[in-house]
Enzyme design. Structure first.
Site, PDB file in Angstrom:
ATOM      1  N   GLY A  55       0.825  -1.326  -0.014  1.00 26.29           N
ATOM      2  CA  GLY A  55       0.324  -0.040  -0.067  1.00 26.29           C
ATOM      3  C   GLY A  55       1.004   1.433   0.002  1.00 26.29           C
ATOM      4  O   GLY A  55       0.391   2.156   0.670  1.00 26.29           O
ATOM      5  N   ALA A  56       1.895   1.478  -0.821  1.00 29.36           N
ATOM      6  CA  ALA A  56       2.764   2.225  -0.909  1.00 29.36           C
ATOM      7  C   ALA A  56       2.472   3.164  -2.018  1.00 29.36           C
ATOM      8  O   ALA A  56       3.224   4.282  -2.146  1.00 29.36           O
ATOM      9  CB  ALA A  56       4.301   1.835  -0.831  1.00 29.36           C
ATOM     10  N   SER A  57       1.408   3.514  -2.619  1.00 33.67           N
ATOM     11  CA  SER A  57       1.073   4.350  -3.539  1.00 33.67           C
ATOM     12  C   SER A  57       0.675   5.774  -2.896  1.00 33.67           C
ATOM     13  O   SER A  57       0.763   6.789  -3.906  1.00 33.67           O
ATOM     14  CB  SER A  57      -0.183   3.864  -4.341  1.00 33.67           C
ATOM     15  N   ARG A  58       0.308   5.654  -1.657  1.00 31.36           N
ATOM     16  CA  ARG A  58      -0.015   7.007  -1.100  1.00 31.36           C
ATOM     17  C   ARG A  58       0.023   6.975   0.449  1.00 31.36           C
ATOM     18  O   ARG A  58       0.405   5.889   1.059  1.00 31.36           O
ATOM     19  CB  ARG A  58      -1.680   7.355  -1.557  1.00 31.36           C
ATOM     20  N   TYR A 101     -12.328  -2.232  12.527  1.00 35.76           N
ATOM     21  CA  TYR A 101     -11.057  -1.742  12.494  1.00 35.76           C
ATOM     22  C   TYR A 101     -10.265  -1.835  13.824  1.00 35.76           C
ATOM     23  O   TYR A 101      -9.093  -2.656  13.809  1.00 35.76           O
ATOM     24  CB  TYR A 101     -11.060  -0.154  12.172  1.00 35.76           C
ATOM     25  N   SER A 124      -2.633   0.320  14.622  1.00 36.18           N
ATOM     26  CA  SER A 124      -3.160   1.875  14.941  1.00 36.18           C
ATOM     27  C   SER A 124      -3.225   1.624  16.296  1.00 36.18           C
ATOM     28  O   SER A 124      -3.744   0.720  17.075  1.00 36.18           O
ATOM     29  CB  SER A 124      -4.518   1.844  14.156  1.00 36.18           C
ATOM     30  N   LYS A 181      -6.889  -4.224  14.141  1.00 34.66           N
ATOM     31  CA  LYS A 181      -5.563  -3.814  14.427  1.00 34.66           C
ATOM     32  C   LYS A 181      -5.023  -4.481  16.011  1.00 34.66           C
ATOM     33  O   LYS A 181      -3.820  -4.723  16.184  1.00 34.66           O
ATOM     34  CB  LYS A 181      -5.676  -2.283  14.648  1.00 34.66           C
TER      35      LYS A 181
HETATM   36  P1  NAP Z   1      -4.284   5.655   2.740  1.00 30.91           P
HETATM   37  O1  NAP Z   1      -4.114   6.942   2.522  1.00 30.91           O
HETATM   38  O2  NAP Z   1      -5.964   5.308   2.829  1.00 30.91           O
HETATM   39  O3  NAP Z   1      -3.543   4.580   1.947  1.00 30.91           O
HETATM   40  C1  NAP Z   1      -3.745   3.105   1.927  1.00 30.91           C
HETATM   41  C2  NAP Z   1      -3.025   2.539   0.971  1.00 30.91           C
HETATM   42  O4  NAP Z   1      -3.034   1.151   1.292  1.00 30.91           O
HETATM   43  C3  NAP Z   1      -3.342   2.817  -0.447  1.00 30.91           C
HETATM   44  O5  NAP Z   1      -2.064   2.792  -1.139  1.00 30.91           O
HETATM   45  C4  NAP Z   1      -4.100   1.588  -0.846  1.00 30.91           C
HETATM   46  O6  NAP Z   1      -3.963   1.463  -1.988  1.00 30.91           O
HETATM   47  C5  NAP Z   1      -3.622   0.581  -0.001  1.00 30.91           C
HETATM   48  N1  NAP Z   1      -4.545  -0.718  -0.041  1.00 30.91           N
HETATM   49  C6  NAP Z   1      -5.686  -0.745   0.674  1.00 30.91           C
HETATM   50  N2  NAP Z   1      -6.205  -2.084   0.172  1.00 30.91           N
HETATM   51  C7  NAP Z   1      -4.990  -2.640  -0.385  1.00 30.91           C
HETATM   52  C8  NAP Z   1      -5.000  -4.100  -0.903  1.00 30.91           C
HETATM   53  N3  NAP Z   1      -5.968  -4.917  -0.407  1.00 30.91           N
HETATM   54  N4  NAP Z   1      -3.855  -4.387  -1.583  1.00 30.91           N
HETATM   55  C9  NAP Z   1      -2.790  -3.523  -1.786  1.00 30.91           C
HETATM   56  N5  NAP Z   1      -2.890  -2.415  -1.585  1.00 30.91           N
HETATM   57  C10 NAP Z   1      -4.059  -1.945  -0.657  1.00 30.91           C
HETATM   58  O7  NAP Z   1      -4.168   5.094   4.291  1.00 30.91           O
HETATM   59  P2  NAP Z   1      -3.106   5.673   5.427  1.00 30.91           P
HETATM   60  O8  NAP Z   1      -3.674   6.448   6.034  1.00 30.91           O
HETATM   61  O9  NAP Z   1      -1.777   5.818   4.583  1.00 30.91           O
HETATM   62  O10 NAP Z   1      -2.822   4.234   6.193  1.00 30.91           O
HETATM   63  C11 NAP Z   1      -1.897   3.164   6.003  1.00 30.91           C
HETATM   64  C12 NAP Z   1      -1.738   2.487   7.096  1.00 30.91           C
HETATM   65  O11 NAP Z   1      -1.703   3.189   8.438  1.00 30.91           O
HETATM   66  C13 NAP Z   1      -3.097   1.672   7.230  1.00 30.91           C
HETATM   67  O12 NAP Z   1      -2.751   0.288   7.604  1.00 30.91           O
HETATM   68  C14 NAP Z   1      -3.920   2.523   8.180  1.00 30.91           C
HETATM   69  O13 NAP Z   1      -4.754   1.593   9.157  1.00 30.91           O
HETATM   70  C15 NAP Z   1      -2.627   2.925   9.449  1.00 30.91           C
HETATM   71  N6  NAP Z   1      -3.112   3.801   9.992  1.00 30.91           N
HETATM   72  C16 NAP Z   1      -3.374   5.125   9.595  1.00 30.91           C
HETATM   73  C17 NAP Z   1      -3.718   6.330  10.351  1.00 30.91           C
HETATM   74  C18 NAP Z   1      -3.941   7.528   9.903  1.00 30.91           C
HETATM   75  O14 NAP Z   1      -4.243   8.065  11.112  1.00 30.91           O
HETATM   76  N7  NAP Z   1      -3.672   7.662   8.588  1.00 30.91           N
HETATM   77  C19 NAP Z   1      -3.823   6.025  11.882  1.00 30.91           C
HETATM   78  C20 NAP Z   1      -3.366   4.666  12.389  1.00 30.91           C
HETATM   79  C21 NAP Z   1      -3.044   3.596  11.624  1.00 30.91           C
HETATM   80  P3  NAP Z   1      -4.907   1.619  -3.411  1.00 30.91           P
HETATM   81  O15 NAP Z   1      -5.041   3.306  -3.581  1.00 30.91           O
HETATM   82  O16 NAP Z   1      -4.593   0.967  -4.586  1.00 30.91           O
HETATM   83  O17 NAP Z   1      -6.418   1.180  -2.690  1.00 30.91           O
END
Ligand code: NAP
Length: 247
Positions: A12-15, A155, A142, A159
């Site tokens: 999930g490193a595209s964003r 969620y 998380s 986690k």
């Molecule tokens: P995000 O901006 O929504 O990005 C999620 C990434 O995961 C995207 O690149 C998406 O790719 C990819 N992804 C989702 N489902 C996938 C699958 N089945 N196979 C391959 N790639 C997949 O989320 P983020 O905020 O960066 O979160 C990243 C991680 O940190 C997650 O595990 C999230 O639970 C955790 N986290 C985030 C926060 C926060 O506040 N942001 C807090 C605590 C934990 P596509 O674009 O192709 O869907």
């Protein structure tokens, strides 16, 4: 920071957090495999950014909820580079709803994307890294897995499961020279939290001792430390990076 190994797969490193983890690790000289599911263009942009700053990056498409696809991606990397040293299980989703309105389908989708995918990655790395008796895995969990959150029973369960599973993998794999750790981010500025209304954000910020949401780079720095040689005596650890929101 020093790294004995030479390459890393970030799911999930595209964003968001994953993209920043990829950039940070490339900055330390690792070849980064950028995994994406649907954001091909976004993944390419991250690769270009890394290469423009002198780093090494490659792209690998896989839906990490699909065992066949995820394991095939890891095998492709091992075939290309002769090894896989590091894995960051970062891909994740939310499907928030109060429990009384949450369908079992929404519950299972989040478990599959966040917990089952992490199990697949941890298991496959045990197999491929075990051969070299070297490896380090960081699971992105998380704060919600530690303290719960209304509207996020799915969620929180996923986690919380990642945290417990990380400890179990750490115990199973230590004898093979492989370390498993997790990072539990608090609220971080990405697409996942972008949707929150301003008043909700302000309410959260009031409760965060450091009075702000975190940046993806603050998660990436913790991940780099846990992957690196500098944490060689740390395994089964759940590292909080949350501005003091949950201590
Ligand atoms: P995000 O901006 O929504 O990005 C999620 C990434 O995961 C995207 O690149 C998406 O790719 C990819 N992804 C989702 N489902 C996938 C699958 N089945 N196979 C391959 N790639 C997949 O989320 P983020 O905020 O960066 O979160 C990243 C991680 O940190 C997650 O595990 C999230 O639970 C955790 N986290 C985030 C926060 C926060 O506040 N942001 C807090 C605590 C934990 P596509 O674009 O192709 O869907």
């Amino acid at each position: 920071m020093n790294f004995t190994g030479s390459n890393v797969l970030v799911t999930g490193a595209s964003r968001g957090i994953g993209a920043q983890i990829a950039k940070t690790l490339a900055g330390y000289g690792l070849k980064v495999w950028i995994n994406y599911r649907s954001g091909a263009e976004a993944a390419q942009k991250i690769q270009e950014e890394i290469e423009a700053s002198g780093g090494k990056a490659a792209i690998i498409k896989a839906d990490v909820t699909n065992e066949e696809e995820f394991v095939a991606a890891i095998k492709t990397i091992v075939d290309a580079d002769g090894e896989l040293s590091y894995l960051v299980n970062n891909a994740g989703i939310t499907k928030d709803k109060l429990a009384l309105r949450m369908s079992v389908e929404d519950f299972n989708d989040v478990i599959s994307a966040n917990l089952t995918s992490t199990f697949i990655g941890c298991k496959a790395s045990l197999k491929f890294m075990g051969k070299k008796r070297f490896g380090s895995i960081v699971n992105i969990s998380s704060i919600v897995g530690e303290m719960g959150n209304p509207g996020q029973t799915n969620y929180a369960a996923s986690k919380g499961g990642v945290n417990a599973m990380t400890k179990a993998f750490a115990k199973e794999a230590a004898a093979r020279g492989i370390r498993y750790n997790a990072v539990t981010p608090g609220f971080i500025q990405t697409d996942m939290t972008h949707e929150l209304k301003d008043e909700v954000k302000a309410e959260y910020e009031k409760n965060i001792p450091l009075s702000r949401f975190g940046n993806p780079s603050e998660i990436a720095d913790a991940v780099a430390f846990l992957l690196s040689d500098h944490s060689s005596y740390i395994t089964g650890e759940i590292l909080k990076v949350n501005g003091g929101l949950y201590v």
